[in-house]
Design an enzyme around this catalytic site. Structure first.
Site, PDB file in Angstrom:
ATOM      1  N   CYS A  71      29.620  25.932  35.248  1.00 58.03           N
ATOM      2  CA  CYS A  71      30.069  24.583  35.599  1.00 58.03           C
ATOM      3  C   CYS A  71      29.677  23.643  34.472  1.00 58.03           C
ATOM      4  CB  CYS A  71      29.439  24.142  36.921  1.00 58.03           C
ATOM      5  SG  CYS A  71      29.791  22.427  37.359  1.00 58.03           S
ATOM      6  N   CYS A 227      35.994  18.601  36.136  1.00 58.90           N
ATOM      7  CA  CYS A 227      35.599  20.000  35.949  1.00 58.90           C
ATOM      8  C   CYS A 227      35.430  20.226  34.453  1.00 58.90           C
ATOM      9  CB  CYS A 227      36.652  20.945  36.523  1.00 58.90           C
ATOM     10  SG  CYS A 227      36.315  22.695  36.211  1.00 58.90           S
TER      11      CYS A 227
END
Length: 285
Positions: A71, A227
């Site tokens: 992430c 993201c």
């Protein structure tokens, strides 16, 4: 359980310091704390702990309890956490992730981390490593690149470019990302038969050779405000389709990220903010 809520461009996670806390079932805890009505409210849970390979280790759990490999927004917040909470005094650190060890540069203002630059590593384009397969379920050859590839979803034909930044991404170019029906089409891509491990999907509007706008449907978390790995995959897709230069400012719902691809090393770098929202304690039922 003590926790800290942090976000990178609105991509928010609950962070737990495993140097102080013990979690027996982090997947279940992630489901519990992520609920925006009955929990803390987040896109998932990230744990920060010791590593025998790097300075720290992070593990990422989506809101549905599934574990993610990497992430980009989360790792910037990990960097801010370990510096601001005095787990390190270094401004160059390494973090072990499910997608390998990542190297980070911390930019400090008034003794707090404000921005983080992350070496996100090499983009993965080999179909079997992303993974992505043909619509009939057969495998692409290893030397094939899934660029501007037709895909049918929701009774429409689209064109996608597939890139992994340690986790799978399908990038689709659209004319108007703000008005795009993400809730309708996002799940169709996420669960499409061409993606054996499901996929994250980015819908992207090109603004110029150095600027783009995107929205993301994340595997296991639905739409998120940003993201990091998806933004890196997006810029790689832009470059592969000859739509942008190698350094691009990307506007996401929660803020901006700058992505730079260095052809000489085949590495992608991401620079963006990290913000601590609040800390607290919660009883896990």
């Amino acid at each position: 359980m003590k926790f800290t809520k942090m976000h990178g461009c609105g991509n928010d996670y609950v962070y737990v310091n495993l140097f102080e806390e013990k979690l027996d079932d982090p997947a279940r805890v992630s489901i519990y704390v992520s609920d925006r009505h009955f929990g803390i409210g987040s896109d998932g849970l990230i744990t920060i702990g010791p590593s025998d390979k790097a300075d720290f280790r992070m593990r990422i759990y989506n809101a549905d309890g599934s574990e993610a490999e990497m992430c980009g927004n989360g790792i910037r917040c990990v960097a801010k956490y370990v510096y601001d909470h005095k787990l390190t005094d270094k401004t160059e650190i390494s973090v072990e992730t499910g997608a390998g060890i990542k190297y980070l540069t911390l930019y400090v203002e008034e003794n707090k981390v404000s921005q983080v630059r992350v070496d996100m590593g090499e983009p993965i384009l080999t179909p079997g490593d992303i993974p992505v397969v043909k619509a009939d379920g057969s495998a692409y050859s290893d030397d094939y690149r899934v660029i501007d590839e037709p895909i049918s979803a929701g009774n429409r034909e689209w064109h996608m470019t597939c890139v992994s930044m340690g986790n799978p991404h399908a990038v689709v170019f659209v004319d108007d990302v703000a008005g795009f029906e993400l809730e309708k089409y996002g799940p169709l891509f996420e669960n499409h038969k061409m993606f054996p491990k499901r996929t994250n999907t980015e819908f992207v509007e090109i603004l110029s050779r150095n600027e783009a706008k995107m929205r993301v449907w994340e595997r296991g978390s639905a739409e998120t405000w940003a993201c990091g790995t998806g933004t890196c995959a997006t810029v790689m897709a832009c470059i592969l389709n000859k739509k942008t230069d190698n350094k691009v400012l990307v506007h996401l719902r929660g803020g901006d990220l700058t992505i730079e691809y260095i052809p000489e090393t085949n590495h992608v770098f991401m620079t963006g903010p990290a913000t601590e929202v609040f800390s607290g304690e919660i009883d896990i039922i």
